[in-house]
Design a protein around this motif. Sequence first.
Motif, PDB file in Angstrom:
ATOM      1  N   LEU A 254      10.616  19.339 -16.863  1.00 55.40           N
ATOM      2  CA  LEU A 254      10.512  18.087 -16.113  1.00 55.40           C
ATOM      3  C   LEU A 254      11.746  17.202 -16.287  1.00 55.40           C
ATOM      4  O   LEU A 254      11.733  16.054 -15.865  1.00 55.40           O
ATOM      5  CB  LEU A 254       9.254  17.322 -16.555  1.00 55.40           C
ATOM      6  N   ASP A 255      12.814  17.750 -16.879  1.00 53.41           N
ATOM      7  CA  ASP A 255      14.022  16.966 -17.130  1.00 53.41           C
ATOM      8  C   ASP A 255      14.588  16.334 -15.870  1.00 53.41           C
ATOM      9  O   ASP A 255      14.868  15.159 -15.836  1.00 53.41           O
ATOM     10  CB  ASP A 255      15.108  17.830 -17.775  1.00 53.41           C
ATOM     11  N   GLY A 256      14.736  17.103 -14.821  1.00 55.31           N
ATOM     12  CA  GLY A 256      15.340  16.596 -13.587  1.00 55.31           C
ATOM     13  C   GLY A 256      14.332  16.310 -12.496  1.00 55.31           C
ATOM     14  O   GLY A 256      14.692  16.251 -11.328  1.00 55.31           O
ATOM     15  N   ALA A 257      13.069  16.148 -12.881  1.00 52.93           N
ATOM     16  CA  ALA A 257      12.017  15.930 -11.881  1.00 52.93           C
ATOM     17  C   ALA A 257      12.238  14.618 -11.131  1.00 52.93           C
ATOM     18  O   ALA A 257      12.677  13.630 -11.703  1.00 52.93           O
ATOM     19  CB  ALA A 257      10.646  15.909 -12.559  1.00 52.93           C
TER      20      ALA A 257
ATOM     21  N   VAL B 111       4.201  10.463  -9.858  1.00 55.25           N
ATOM     22  CA  VAL B 111       3.923  11.877  -9.587  1.00 55.25           C
ATOM     23  C   VAL B 111       5.218  12.591  -9.217  1.00 55.25           C
ATOM     24  O   VAL B 111       6.177  11.965  -8.769  1.00 55.25           O
ATOM     25  CB  VAL B 111       2.897  12.047  -8.445  1.00 55.25           C
ATOM     26  N   THR B 112       5.223  13.897  -9.426  1.00 57.23           N
ATOM     27  CA  THR B 112       6.335  14.728  -8.990  1.00 57.23           C
ATOM     28  C   THR B 112       5.792  16.091  -8.597  1.00 57.23           C
ATOM     29  O   THR B 112       4.795  16.554  -9.147  1.00 57.23           O
ATOM     30  CB  THR B 112       7.430  14.869 -10.080  1.00 57.23           C
ATOM     31  N   GLU B 113       6.410  16.694  -7.614  1.00 60.91           N
ATOM     32  CA  GLU B 113       6.014  18.026  -7.162  1.00 60.91           C
ATOM     33  C   GLU B 113       6.719  19.072  -8.011  1.00 60.91           C
ATOM     34  O   GLU B 113       7.901  18.944  -8.312  1.00 60.91           O
ATOM     35  CB  GLU B 113       6.365  18.213  -5.693  1.00 60.91           C
ATOM     36  N   LEU B 114       5.966  20.103  -8.391  1.00 62.57           N
ATOM     37  CA  LEU B 114       6.495  21.199  -9.196  1.00 62.57           C
ATOM     38  C   LEU B 114       6.305  22.509  -8.445  1.00 62.57           C
ATOM     39  O   LEU B 114       5.507  22.580  -7.507  1.00 62.57           O
ATOM     40  CB  LEU B 114       5.742  21.271 -10.530  1.00 62.57           C
ATOM     41  N   PRO B 115       7.005  23.557  -8.859  1.00 64.02           N
ATOM     42  CA  PRO B 115       6.787  24.857  -8.234  1.00 64.02           C
ATOM     43  C   PRO B 115       5.350  25.313  -8.454  1.00 64.02           C
ATOM     44  O   PRO B 115       4.702  24.926  -9.408  1.00 64.02           O
ATOM     45  CB  PRO B 115       7.763  25.784  -8.980  1.00 64.02           C
TER      46      PRO B 115
ATOM     47  N   GLY C 275       6.195  10.068 -22.484  1.00 62.08           N
ATOM     48  CA  GLY C 275       4.885  10.438 -22.994  1.00 62.08           C
ATOM     49  C   GLY C 275       4.325  11.668 -22.306  1.00 62.08           C
ATOM     50  O   GLY C 275       5.009  12.336 -21.533  1.00 62.08           O
ATOM     51  N   PRO C 276       3.070  11.967 -22.573  1.00 57.52           N
ATOM     52  CA  PRO C 276       2.462  13.161 -21.993  1.00 57.52           C
ATOM     53  C   PRO C 276       2.272  13.052 -20.480  1.00 57.52           C
ATOM     54  O   PRO C 276       2.291  11.952 -19.924  1.00 57.52           O
ATOM     55  CB  PRO C 276       1.108  13.244 -22.702  1.00 57.52           C
ATOM     56  N   HIS C 277       2.101  14.193 -19.849  1.00 55.66           N
ATOM     57  CA  HIS C 277       1.826  14.226 -18.414  1.00 55.66           C
ATOM     58  C   HIS C 277       0.682  15.208 -18.151  1.00 55.66           C
ATOM     59  O   HIS C 277       0.395  16.067 -18.982  1.00 55.66           O
ATOM     60  CB  HIS C 277       3.072  14.607 -17.612  1.00 55.66           C
ATOM     61  N   LEU C 278       0.055  15.065 -17.042  1.00 56.38           N
ATOM     62  CA  LEU C 278      -1.024  15.944 -16.614  1.00 56.38           C
ATOM     63  C   LEU C 278      -0.509  16.761 -15.441  1.00 56.38           C
ATOM     64  O   LEU C 278       0.085  16.200 -14.515  1.00 56.38           O
ATOM     65  CB  LEU C 278      -2.227  15.105 -16.180  1.00 56.38           C
ATOM     66  N   THR C 279      -0.714  18.073 -15.478  1.00 54.43           N
ATOM     67  CA  THR C 279      -0.298  18.938 -14.381  1.00 54.43           C
ATOM     68  C   THR C 279      -1.530  19.551 -13.733  1.00 54.43           C
ATOM     69  O   THR C 279      -2.382  20.106 -14.431  1.00 54.43           O
ATOM     70  CB  THR C 279       0.637  20.052 -14.888  1.00 54.43           C
ATOM     71  N   VAL C 280      -1.644  19.406 -12.425  1.00 53.16           N
ATOM     72  CA  VAL C 280      -2.776  19.949 -11.664  1.00 53.16           C
ATOM     73  C   VAL C 280      -2.238  20.682 -10.445  1.00 53.16           C
ATOM     74  O   VAL C 280      -1.095  20.492 -10.045  1.00 53.16           O
ATOM     75  CB  VAL C 280      -3.751  18.827 -11.216  1.00 53.16           C
ATOM     76  N   SER C 281      -3.085  21.508  -9.854  1.00 54.56           N
ATOM     77  CA  SER C 281      -2.672  22.181  -8.622  1.00 54.56           C
ATOM     78  C   SER C 281      -2.571  21.147  -7.499  1.00 54.56           C
ATOM     79  O   SER C 281      -3.205  20.087  -7.560  1.00 54.56           O
ATOM     80  CB  SER C 281      -3.676  23.274  -8.230  1.00 54.56           C
TER      81      SER C 281
END
Length: 62
Positions: A6-9, A27-31, A45-51
Motif C-alpha cells: 500500500l506504499d504508493g496507493a 479508500v483505495t482500489e487494489l488488484p 495504522g491498520p486497514h481493512l481489505t474487502v472484495s
Amino acid sequence: MECAPLDGAAWRKSSHSGSTGGDCLEVTELPGPHIAIRDSKRPAGPHLTVSAAAFTALVSTL
C-alpha cells in the motif's frame, strides 16, 4: 490471498467525510479487485481489505 503493498496507493477520502476533522474514511482500489479502507486520521495504522463486491454491498446497505 497475498497482501498488496500500500506504499504508493492512491487513497481517496470518502465524499461523506467533512472538512472539520471528525470521522473520516479513506479508500483505495487494489488488484484482485479489492478495496482497502482506513481511518484518515491514522494513515500508518491498520486497514481493512474487502472484495469490491463486499464493499459495494456495504455502501448500498448503508
